[in-house]
Scaffold this motif. Structure first.
Motif, PDB file in Angstrom:
ATOM      1  N   SER A  16      23.358  88.331  55.981  1.00 26.48           N
ATOM      2  CA  SER A  16      22.347  88.983  55.133  1.00 26.48           C
ATOM      3  C   SER A  16      22.667  90.459  54.963  1.00 26.48           C
ATOM      4  O   SER A  16      22.950  91.146  55.943  1.00 26.48           O
ATOM      5  N   PRO A  17      22.605  90.976  53.731  1.00 32.54           N
ATOM      6  CA  PRO A  17      22.775  92.422  53.539  1.00 32.54           C
ATOM      7  C   PRO A  17      21.664  93.151  54.293  1.00 32.54           C
ATOM      8  O   PRO A  17      20.516  92.722  54.283  1.00 32.54           O
ATOM      9  N   SER A  18      22.038  94.230  54.960  1.00 37.47           N
ATOM     10  CA  SER A  18      21.046  94.957  55.753  1.00 37.47           C
ATOM     11  C   SER A  18      21.373  96.440  55.740  1.00 37.47           C
ATOM     12  O   SER A  18      22.545  96.825  55.791  1.00 37.47           O
ATOM     13  N   ASN A  19      20.331  97.275  55.671  1.00 36.08           N
ATOM     14  CA  ASN A  19      20.532  98.721  55.733  1.00 36.08           C
ATOM     15  C   ASN A  19      20.750  99.203  57.165  1.00 36.08           C
ATOM     16  O   ASN A  19      21.160 100.334  57.385  1.00 36.08           O
ATOM     17  N   ASP A  20      20.454  98.352  58.121  1.00 36.90           N
ATOM     18  CA  ASP A  20      20.631  98.699  59.531  1.00 36.90           C
ATOM     19  C   ASP A  20      21.829  97.924  60.074  1.00 36.90           C
ATOM     20  O   ASP A  20      21.717  96.744  60.409  1.00 36.90           O
ATOM     21  N   SER A  21      22.979  98.600  60.142  1.00 39.30           N
ATOM     22  CA  SER A  21      24.200  97.907  60.583  1.00 39.30           C
ATOM     23  C   SER A  21      24.239  97.698  62.093  1.00 39.30           C
ATOM     24  O   SER A  21      25.130  97.021  62.597  1.00 39.30           O
ATOM     25  N   GLN A  22      23.284  98.278  62.816  1.00 35.94           N
ATOM     26  CA  GLN A  22      23.274  98.159  64.273  1.00 35.94           C
ATOM     27  C   GLN A  22      22.394  97.012  64.773  1.00 35.94           C
ATOM     28  O   GLN A  22      22.425  96.679  65.954  1.00 35.94           O
ATOM     29  N   LYS A  23      21.588  96.447  63.878  1.00 31.91           N
ATOM     30  CA  LYS A  23      20.657  95.401  64.303  1.00 31.91           C
ATOM     31  C   LYS A  23      20.655  94.261  63.287  1.00 31.91           C
ATOM     32  O   LYS A  23      20.480  94.482  62.095  1.00 31.91           O
ATOM     33  N   ALA A  24      20.836  93.052  63.787  1.00 36.45           N
ATOM     34  CA  ALA A  24      20.873  91.896  62.895  1.00 36.45           C
ATOM     35  C   ALA A  24      19.468  91.488  62.471  1.00 36.45           C
ATOM     36  O   ALA A  24      18.506  91.663  63.236  1.00 36.45           O
ATOM     37  N   PRO A  25      19.316  90.951  61.266  1.00 36.41           N
ATOM     38  CA  PRO A  25      18.006  90.440  60.837  1.00 36.41           C
ATOM     39  C   PRO A  25      17.531  89.339  61.783  1.00 36.41           C
ATOM     40  O   PRO A  25      18.333  88.576  62.325  1.00 36.41           O
ATOM     41  N   LYS A  81      26.317  89.382  68.294  1.00 39.21           N
ATOM     42  CA  LYS A  81      25.521  89.502  69.524  1.00 39.21           C
ATOM     43  C   LYS A  81      24.217  88.716  69.416  1.00 39.21           C
ATOM     44  O   LYS A  81      23.758  88.103  70.388  1.00 39.21           O
ATOM     45  N   SER A  82      23.620  88.749  68.234  1.00 37.39           N
ATOM     46  CA  SER A  82      22.364  88.025  68.030  1.00 37.39           C
ATOM     47  C   SER A  82      22.584  86.513  68.123  1.00 37.39           C
ATOM     48  O   SER A  82      21.794  85.790  68.736  1.00 37.39           O
ATOM     49  N   VAL A  83      23.665  86.031  67.524  1.00 34.36           N
ATOM     50  CA  VAL A  83      23.994  84.597  67.602  1.00 34.36           C
ATOM     51  C   VAL A  83      24.306  84.218  69.050  1.00 34.36           C
ATOM     52  O   VAL A  83      23.958  83.134  69.510  1.00 34.36           O
ATOM     53  N   ASN A  84      24.963  85.114  69.773  1.00 38.44           N
ATOM     54  CA  ASN A  84      25.277  84.878  71.179  1.00 38.44           C
ATOM     55  C   ASN A  84      23.998  84.625  71.991  1.00 38.44           C
ATOM     56  O   ASN A  84      23.955  83.735  72.846  1.00 38.44           O
ATOM     57  N   ARG A  85      22.957  85.393  71.695  1.00 35.80           N
ATOM     58  CA  ARG A  85      21.666  85.187  72.389  1.00 35.80           C
ATOM     59  C   ARG A  85      20.986  83.912  71.911  1.00 35.80           C
ATOM     60  O   ARG A  85      20.436  83.146  72.711  1.00 35.80           O
ATOM     61  N   LEU A  86      21.034  83.691  70.600  1.00 35.41           N
ATOM     62  CA  LEU A  86      20.392  82.509  70.026  1.00 35.41           C
ATOM     63  C   LEU A  86      20.991  81.219  70.591  1.00 35.41           C
ATOM     64  O   LEU A  86      20.261  80.262  70.890  1.00 35.41           O
ATOM     65  N   LEU A  87      22.295  81.174  70.730  1.00 34.75           N
ATOM     66  CA  LEU A  87      22.984  79.962  71.185  1.00 34.75           C
ATOM     67  C   LEU A  87      23.454  80.101  72.630  1.00 34.75           C
ATOM     68  O   LEU A  87      24.516  79.591  73.005  1.00 34.75           O
ATOM     69  N   ASN A  88      22.662  80.786  73.429  1.00 35.13           N
ATOM     70  CA  ASN A  88      23.069  81.030  74.808  1.00 35.13           C
ATOM     71  C   ASN A  88      23.212  79.740  75.606  1.00 35.13           C
ATOM     72  O   ASN A  88      23.948  79.705  76.599  1.00 35.13           O
TER      73      ASN A  88
END
Length: 324
Positions: free
Chosen positions: A39-48, A133-140
């Motif tokens: 997803s396009p995001s203005n915050d490159s440090q945090k995933a939607p 990193k977000s996917v890593n947490r989601l699919l831990n």
């Protein structure tokens, strides 16, 4: 707040069971992966984010799928000596293909002008890495069940074969098991020091160094999902930009030219696109020196995190610039 992407809601699945097969599980989680990673995001440090109900639904679906696979494998191999089949392999391989495709898509969007390349790569990697990193947490659960088991089976980034030579060189005939285990730990620590770990460093520093070492591993090594994503960013996005183009036509070199200073292409040969872009950045005059240093540090950090080795010429140049 208007720039924030709202959490992705849980899709309506009716009576369908997402854990019934790999195809149904993948169809269920792909919208979440696309939302988090692409997803396009203005915050490159945090995933939607995704909706809490969707988050727990994905965790449950992965748990149920891998658990049912495990039961099926045990049932079909209880009278067999085959211990090589591990539940979760197909899902892990599907994730690997997903990250490879995502990295290739980002490469297709790279600007043609080398001078713009650095300024494309930095936010591009930050956004991709935040998604990883977000996917890593989601699919831990995949990490805890599949990756951990693979590492226990000697399929991780550092295998027994990698350390046997070290142990053979340092072992004594009367070494105890404890002494041999210590030598194994020493070899592992030596490897992690190449990626930023220092003796007595924190658990966080060790985990960060190990994530870099994982990303540097070969494609046959089983590693945590975030490292898997970073490894694919290296192989599918950075490696083509680091590659030195072959000379063609009348400019083709017929005889072998010795390497300059024993490493890398001779100065008169074309370098890879990323090397040219970094050279332009570091040698530029009259610009914002603080911004230049910040860009150089981010590039150096990116190369380390995706597993570009410390002795790579571009890493050495960036590290030297940042240390200065």
């Amino acid at each position: 707040m208007s720039n924030l992407i709202p959490p992705l809601p849980k899709p309506a699945t009716g009576s369908a069971n997402p854990a019934a097969s790999l195809s149904s599980l993948w169809a269920y989680i792909t919208p979440a992966l696309d939302h988090i990673v692409k997803s396009p995001s203005n915050d490159s440090q945090k995933a939607p984010a995704i909706d809490v109900g969707f988050y727990t639904g994905i965790h449950s679906a992965c748990y149920n799928y891998i658990t049912s696979q495990t039961e099926t494998i045990h049932a079909s191999h209880k009278d067999s000596d085959d211990g090589g089949i591990t539940s979760g392999t197909d899902l892990y391989e599907q994730l690997d293909r997903y990250f490879a495709e995502a990295a290739r898509e980002l490469l297709l969007g790279a600007p043609d002008d080398d001078s713009d390349l650095v300024h494309y790569i930095i936010p591009c990697f930050n956004r991709y890495s935040a998604g990883a990193k977000s996917v890593n947490r989601l699919l831990n659960y995949v990490n805890r069940h599949y990756v951990k088991r693979a590492v226990d089976d000697d399929k991780g980034w550092l295998s027994i074969a990698d350390v046997l030579e070290h142990v053979a060189k340092t072992a004594q005939p009367n070494d105890t098991r404890e002494q041999l285990a210590k030598k194994l730990r020493e070899k592992r620590t030596d490897e992690l020091k190449k990626w930023g770990y220092v003796d007595g460093g924190s658990a966080e520093l060790m985990a960060e160094a190990e994530a870099c070492a994982e990303a540097a591993s070969g494609p046959d090594r089983i590693i945590h999902i975030s490292s898997l994503a970073h490894r694919r960013f290296r192989t599918e996005f950075l490696d083509p930009l680091l590659a030195v183009p072959k000379m063609k036509g009348k400019h083709k070199v017929k005889k072998k030219i010795p390497k300059a200073n024993g490493a890398g292409p001779p100065p008169n040969q074309p370098k890879g696109r990323l090397a040219r872009s970094v050279k332009e950045l570091l040698e530029s005059k009259g610009g914002d020196e603080e911004k230049k240093m910040e860009d150089a540090k981010q590039l150096a950090n990116m190369l380390r995190r995706v597993g570009v080795r410390p002795d790579h010429l571009l890493r050495k140049r960036l590290d030297k610039f940042c240390d200065s």
